[in-house]
Design an enzyme around this catalytic site. Structure first.
Site, mmCIF file in Angstrom:
data_model
loop_
_atom_site.group_PDB
_atom_site.id
_atom_site.type_symbol
_atom_site.label_atom_id
_atom_site.label_comp_id
_atom_site.label_asym_id
_atom_site.label_seq_id
_atom_site.Cartn_x
_atom_site.Cartn_y
_atom_site.Cartn_z
ATOM 1 N N LEU A 72 -10.739 -20.339 2.228
ATOM 2 C CA LEU A 72 -11.368 -18.889 2.233
ATOM 3 C C LEU A 72 -10.062 -17.802 1.936
ATOM 4 O O LEU A 72 -9.070 -17.903 2.881
ATOM 5 C CB LEU A 72 -12.057 -18.657 3.310
ATOM 6 C CG LEU A 72 -12.726 -17.197 3.547
ATOM 7 C CD1 LEU A 72 -13.866 -17.607 4.526
ATOM 8 C CD2 LEU A 72 -11.846 -16.088 4.221
ATOM 9 N N CYS B 116 -9.552 -10.339 -2.304
ATOM 10 C CA CYS B 116 -9.607 -11.202 -3.664
ATOM 11 C C CYS B 116 -10.143 -10.145 -4.796
ATOM 12 O O CYS B 116 -10.249 -10.516 -5.973
ATOM 13 C CB CYS B 116 -10.493 -12.392 -3.834
ATOM 14 S SG CYS B 116 -9.879 -13.845 -2.640
ATOM 15 N N SER B 117 -10.152 -8.810 -4.602
ATOM 16 C CA SER B 117 -10.767 -7.978 -5.789
ATOM 17 C C SER B 117 -9.651 -7.613 -6.713
ATOM 18 O O SER B 117 -9.721 -7.027 -7.828
ATOM 19 C CB SER B 117 -11.069 -6.712 -4.995
ATOM 20 O OG SER B 117 -9.708 -5.940 -4.599
ATOM 21 N N GLY C 262 -4.912 -8.447 -7.523
ATOM 22 C CA GLY C 262 -3.691 -8.876 -7.238
ATOM 23 C C GLY C 262 -3.388 -10.274 -6.810
ATOM 24 O O GLY C 262 -4.033 -11.116 -7.240
ATOM 25 N N GLY D 251 -4.507 -11.870 -4.127
ATOM 26 C CA GLY D 251 -5.762 -12.610 -3.672
ATOM 27 C C GLY D 251 -6.654 -13.017 -5.087
ATOM 28 O O GLY D 251 -7.045 -14.330 -5.007
ATOM 29 N N SER E 169 5.620 -10.032 3.103
ATOM 30 C CA SER E 169 6.422 -9.179 2.214
ATOM 31 C C SER E 169 7.822 -9.564 2.580
ATOM 32 O O SER E 169 8.170 -9.697 3.828
ATOM 33 C CB SER E 169 5.996 -7.654 2.401
ATOM 34 O OG SER E 169 7.092 -7.155 1.469
ATOM 35 N N TYR F 23 4.456 0.459 6.889
ATOM 36 C CA TYR F 23 3.954 -0.767 5.917
ATOM 37 C C TYR F 23 5.043 -1.987 6.529
ATOM 38 O O TYR F 23 4.455 -3.096 7.217
ATOM 39 C CB TYR F 23 4.186 -0.566 4.643
ATOM 40 C CG TYR F 23 3.830 -1.815 3.786
ATOM 41 C CD1 TYR F 23 2.557 -2.309 3.496
ATOM 42 C CD2 TYR F 23 4.928 -2.471 3.275
ATOM 43 C CE1 TYR F 23 2.338 -3.397 2.548
ATOM 44 C CE2 TYR F 23 4.753 -3.945 2.730
ATOM 45 C CZ TYR F 23 3.397 -4.191 2.310
ATOM 46 O OH TYR F 23 3.224 -5.282 1.414
#
Length: 247
Positions: free
Chosen positions: A5, A9-10, A12, A14, A127, A140
């Site tokens: 899972l 995922c929309s 990049g 993912g 990152s 960030y």
């Protein structure tokens, strides 16, 4: 056959990771706030589900619909570039709600099934700003650094139950939607006093020595998912590998 899972995922990392695991024959549960099944190849091994990691009821519904999973990839995240003094605290909290607390909430929800089965793997995508912090991404960086400490501690905590936790650390990826997805959020975050610093950073990022691609991250996640060792960190991309070796 294993099931993964993946959050966020929309686009990049993912999206590319979901495609990669599908190509390797896994069952894939690709989640995003607004499901768009057309982004991925048609497959009987694919399910596209809605999931907003900032909403507990959304996490619970997605996990119930997904059924038992073997690997959770916490990839969903928001980018932010701007001077900290110009960044509203509401924006800082928004970043932490998705990048940090959302990741924790999804992990929290999946751990009971992993512990009871005495099997499972959580992969958290962070990152390389956690390895080499840079100006104008303080909030960030803080949100991602918190994940690093959380993951390292949790790996020890879950070891007696044969549940593993790992980190994938992508380098700089100009091909991702890090800036585009956060453009509205970043409006007005570079005051005039910080403009020269921002310009120098943008110039450096415009001609980097090495970059990380979406495929690099997907491959690193795949490697982490299939590595039975207790290795914790997996740098993704040539620049990330170089930074990790310099630590």
């Amino acid at each position: 056959m294993k099931t993964v899972l993946i959050t966020g995922c929309s686009s990049g990392y993912g999206l590319e990771t979901a495609r990669h695991f599908l190509a390797q024959g896994w069952h894939v549960v690709a989640t995003m706030r607004t499901p768009r099944a057309e982004l991925l190849p048609r497959s009987e091994r694919l399910r596209v589900l809605p999931l907003d990691v900032t909403k507990p009821e959304s996490i619970a519904a997605a996990l119930e619909a997904a059924g038992p999973i073997d690997v959770l990839v916490n990839n969903a995240g928001l980018g932010l570039f701007g001077a900290f003094e110009a960044t509203p605290m509401a924006t800082v909290r928004e970043i932490f709600e998705t990048n940090t607390f959302g990741m924790m909430a999804t992990t929290h929800a999946v751990l009971p099934q992993f512990r009871q089965r005495r099997a499972g793997l959580v992969i958290n995508v962070t990152s390389t700003v956690t390895l080499a912090p840079m100006p104008l991404v303080a909030a960030y960086t803080a949100s991602k650094t918190a994940i690093e400490g959380f993951t390292e501690s949790l790996a020890f905590e879950l070891e007696p139950f044969n549940v593993r936790v790992k980190l994938v650390e992508p380098g700089y990826g100009p091909g991702t939607r890090f800036t585009a997805n956060g453009a509205e959020r970043m409006q007005g975050l570079i005051p005039e006093a910080y403009a020269p610093l921002a310009q120098s950073i943008f110039a450096a990022l415009g001609s980097p020595a090495a970059v990380t691609t979406e495929a690099d991250v997907a491959e690193a996640v795949w490697h982490a998912a299939n590595d039975a060792s207790t290795k914790l960190r997996y740098p993704a991309g040539a620049d990330a590998i170089a930074l990790s070796q310099g630590q």
